[in-house]
Design a protein around this motif. Structure first.
Motif, PDB file in Angstrom:
ATOM      1  N   LYS A 305       1.065  -0.799   0.549  1.00 13.67           N
ATOM      2  CA  LYS A 305      -0.101   0.442   0.028  1.00 13.67           C
ATOM      3  C   LYS A 305       0.795   1.083   0.197  1.00 13.67           C
ATOM      4  CE  LYS A 305      -3.618  -2.217   2.575  1.00 13.67           C
ATOM      5  NZ  LYS A 305      -4.913  -2.327   3.922  1.00 13.67           N
ATOM      6  N   PRO A 306       0.890   1.708  -0.973  1.00 15.93           N
ATOM      7  CA  PRO A 306       2.178   2.982  -1.054  1.00 15.93           C
ATOM      8  C   PRO A 306       1.949   4.381   0.322  1.00 15.93           C
ATOM      9  CG  PRO A 306       0.789   2.866  -2.913  1.00 15.93           C
ATOM     10  CD  PRO A 306      -0.053   1.956  -2.285  1.00 15.93           C
ATOM     11  N   GLU A 307       0.448   4.313   1.099  1.00 14.27           N
ATOM     12  CA  GLU A 307       0.686   5.198   2.392  1.00 14.27           C
ATOM     13  C   GLU A 307       1.293   4.438   3.314  1.00 14.27           C
ATOM     14  OE1 GLU A 307      -3.444   2.700   2.197  1.00 14.27           O
ATOM     15  OE2 GLU A 307      -1.815   3.570   0.878  1.00 14.27           O
ATOM     16  N   ASP A 308       1.985   3.619   2.948  1.00 13.41           N
ATOM     17  CA  ASP A 308       2.771   2.390   3.924  1.00 13.41           C
ATOM     18  C   ASP A 308       4.156   2.249   3.774  1.00 13.41           C
ATOM     19  OD1 ASP A 308       1.330   1.770   5.821  1.00 13.41           O
ATOM     20  OD2 ASP A 308       1.046  -0.047   4.089  1.00 13.41           O
ATOM     21  N   THR A 309       4.835   3.363   2.987  1.00 18.41           N
ATOM     22  CA  THR A 309       6.027   3.816   2.729  1.00 18.41           C
ATOM     23  C   THR A 309       6.627   4.689   3.374  1.00 18.41           C
ATOM     24  OG1 THR A 309       5.878   3.972   0.286  1.00 18.41           O
ATOM     25  CG2 THR A 309       7.990   5.059   0.960  1.00 18.41           C
ATOM     26  N   GLN A 310       6.579   4.910   3.956  1.00 18.79           N
ATOM     27  CA  GLN A 310       7.184   6.166   5.037  1.00 18.79           C
ATOM     28  C   GLN A 310       7.465   5.477   6.061  1.00 18.79           C
ATOM     29  OE1 GLN A 310       8.349   9.489   5.210  1.00 18.79           O
ATOM     30  NE2 GLN A 310       7.804  10.280   3.000  1.00 18.79           N
ATOM     31  N   PHE A 311       6.205   4.662   6.312  1.00 25.33           N
ATOM     32  CA  PHE A 311       6.407   3.840   8.098  1.00 25.33           C
ATOM     33  C   PHE A 311       7.329   2.875   7.215  1.00 25.33           C
ATOM     34  CE2 PHE A 311       5.378  -0.081   9.983  1.00 25.33           C
ATOM     35  CZ  PHE A 311       5.075   0.565  11.005  1.00 25.33           C
ATOM     36  N   ILE A 312       7.879   1.969   6.507  1.00 25.05           N
ATOM     37  CA  ILE A 312       8.472   1.101   6.125  1.00 25.05           C
ATOM     38  C   ILE A 312      10.152   1.951   6.231  1.00 25.05           C
ATOM     39  CG2 ILE A 312       9.563  -0.767   4.542  1.00 25.05           C
ATOM     40  CD1 ILE A 312       6.462  -1.242   3.038  1.00 25.05           C
ATOM     41  N   TYR A 313      10.439   2.825   5.343  1.00 28.40           N
ATOM     42  CA  TYR A 313      11.350   3.530   5.684  1.00 28.40           C
ATOM     43  C   TYR A 313      12.000   4.146   6.661  1.00 28.40           C
ATOM     44  CZ  TYR A 313      14.852   7.709   5.271  1.00 28.40           C
ATOM     45  OH  TYR A 313      15.787   7.961   5.602  1.00 28.40           O
ATOM     46  N   TYR A 314      11.213   4.948   7.733  1.00 24.69           N
ATOM     47  CA  TYR A 314      11.327   5.119   9.290  1.00 24.69           C
ATOM     48  C   TYR A 314      11.604   3.654   9.942  1.00 24.69           C
ATOM     49  CZ  TYR A 314      10.690   9.676   8.484  1.00 24.69           C
ATOM     50  OH  TYR A 314      11.078  10.965   8.222  1.00 24.69           O
ATOM     51  N   LEU A 315      10.878   2.641   9.989  1.00 26.28           N
ATOM     52  CA  LEU A 315      11.263   1.118  10.264  1.00 26.28           C
ATOM     53  C   LEU A 315      12.381   0.437  10.576  1.00 26.28           C
ATOM     54  CD1 LEU A 315       9.798  -1.797  11.764  1.00 26.28           C
ATOM     55  CD2 LEU A 315       9.472  -1.794   9.609  1.00 26.28           C
ATOM     56  N   THR A 316      12.563   0.687   8.699  1.00 24.71           N
ATOM     57  CA  THR A 316      14.111   0.481   8.932  1.00 24.71           C
ATOM     58  C   THR A 316      15.216   1.154   8.910  1.00 24.71           C
ATOM     59  OG1 THR A 316      13.878   1.272   5.904  1.00 24.71           O
ATOM     60  CG2 THR A 316      12.868  -1.032   6.562  1.00 24.71           C
ATOM     61  N   MET A 317      15.000   2.176   9.119  1.00 18.99           N
ATOM     62  CA  MET A 317      16.029   3.352   9.520  1.00 18.99           C
ATOM     63  C   MET A 317      16.750   3.189  11.023  1.00 18.99           C
ATOM     64  SD  MET A 317      17.542   4.641   7.092  1.00 18.99           S
ATOM     65  CE  MET A 317      17.918   6.226   7.792  1.00 18.99           C
ATOM     66  N   SER A 318      15.370   2.191  12.219  1.00 20.25           N
ATOM     67  CA  SER A 318      15.689   2.429  13.450  1.00 20.25           C
ATOM     68  C   SER A 318      16.893   1.955  13.672  1.00 20.25           C
ATOM     69  CB  SER A 318      14.008   1.950  13.794  1.00 20.25           C
ATOM     70  OG  SER A 318      13.593   0.704  13.635  1.00 20.25           O
ATOM     71  N   GLY A 319      17.933   2.255  15.244  1.00 13.98           N
ATOM     72  CA  GLY A 319      18.440   1.408  15.687  1.00 13.98           C
ATOM     73  C   GLY A 319      18.444   0.600  15.729  1.00 13.98           C
ATOM     74  N   VAL A 320      16.850  -0.405  16.102  1.00 13.25           N
ATOM     75  CA  VAL A 320      16.919  -1.705  16.991  1.00 13.25           C
ATOM     76  C   VAL A 320      17.141  -2.712  15.317  1.00 13.25           C
ATOM     77  CG1 VAL A 320      15.207  -2.590  17.944  1.00 13.25           C
ATOM     78  CG2 VAL A 320      15.986  -0.950  19.057  1.00 13.25           C
TER      79      VAL A 320
END
Length: 327
Positions: A305-320
């Protein structure tokens, strides 16, 4: 060639600069504690922030002292120049420059001369070797440049060091912001709970997987012509902390094999160390014809879903998330 300003003169680098090349074979006995390799000098940053200690052991014998300019002669395109603010031992791939006469050339101006495009172009043009090209003092001393009078050197050096100080302060603020985002994102995503057998998560939340909200490493569509122009994004074009700094345009036929395919709004994640730990990742934007090829060391996530793009980006950028990839 345009006329020089009054008082300025053209000089050869070797006329006003010497390669000090001090030798120190027993640094520990002489109280020298810091060992600097090329990996400790950051590109386009005059300050040495990292080093090894004498306890780590070293085979280096080249000594540097405060006020000298350190220049990385190997792979000069990396633009590794530093101004020594302490005494230490450095790699043989680092040249140690100092003025022959401080009344002719200020030590404080020398690092900026070595950082100039003209000097670096000369270094590149005189480098030899395919895998690890190196320039040499013999070649660098023939570099010609306009030298201003001493009072003008002082004025220029003061302006450049003031600009450097401002840039360092800006970088410090950015680093603190990135750390704050990292801590906040870890808390927001509750990734520390995802590993528990009985996670403590809010009502309505669930433990999920990335492949439920994204396609991982999607394939290139069939039938794309070799003549199609696409963006080309090598690993060095992806910034630490997020974003793409620059990319080239290439014909797809030239990069079709041996690279990773991705499209506009895909999320890139560096899977190789240390790029992963250092936070290399991006949302692919402004791609040529909405398509690109890049390093094989990327994971590509395409939001279902295109609206999840930002969510996926910040998730993968998180330290954990990134730390879990190193375990």
């Amino acid at each position: 060639m345009s006329a020089l300003n009054h008082g300025w003169k053209m000089v050869m680098f070797g006329e006003v600069v010497k390669n000090a090349n001090f030798v120190e074979r027993d640094p520990e006995a002489n109280g020298i504690e810091r060992i600097v390799g090329l990996e400790h000098i950051d590109p386009e940053n005059l300050h040495i922030r990292r080093w090894n200690t004498i306890e780590d052991g070293t085979s280096f014998t080249r000594k540097f002292v405060p006020g000298q300019t350190l220049f990385g002669k190997r792979r000069a395109y990396q633009r590794k120049v530093a101004y020594a603010e302490f005494e230490g031992i450095c790699s043989g791939d680092i040249l140690t420059f100092e003025p022959k006469d401080n009344k002719v050339l200020l030590p404080e101006l020398l690092p900026f001369i070595c950082q100039s495009n003209a000097f670096l172009d000369h270094a590149l043009g005189t480098s030899a070797g395919s895998l690890s090209p190196r320039t040499s003092w013999k070649a660098l001393k023939d570099f010609q440049f306009p030298l201003p009078p001493l009072d003008e050197q002082k004025r220029i050096a003061e302006i450049l060091w003031a600009a450097d100080e401002a840039a360092e302060a800006y970088e410090s603020v950015l680093l603190n912001i990135e750390r704050a985002i990292d801590v906040y994102s870890d808390k927001c995503f509750l990734l520390h709970e995802a590993r528990k057998k009985k996670p403590n998560i809010p009502s309505g939340w669930k433990i999920g997987f990335l492949n439920e909200i994204s396609k991982i490493d999607p394939s290139m569509p069939k039938g794309l012509p070799d003549e199609l122009e696409v963006s080309f994004v090598p690993m060095e074009s992806v910034n630490e902390g997020g974003g793409i700094s620059k990319c080239e345009t290439k014909k797809l036929g030239d990069v079709r094999k041996g690279y990773t395919y991705f499209e506009e709004n895909d999320v890139l994640f560096a899977k190789i160390t240390p790029c992963m730990e250092n936070g290399k990742g991006a949302i692919a934007e402004s791609l040529k014809n909405s398509r690109a090829m890049g390093s094989t060391e990327y994971y590509v996530f395409r939001a279902i879903k295109p609206e999840d793009t930002q969510f996926i980006y910040y998730l993968t950028m998180s330290g954990v998330f990134r730390m879990s990839g190193t375990m």
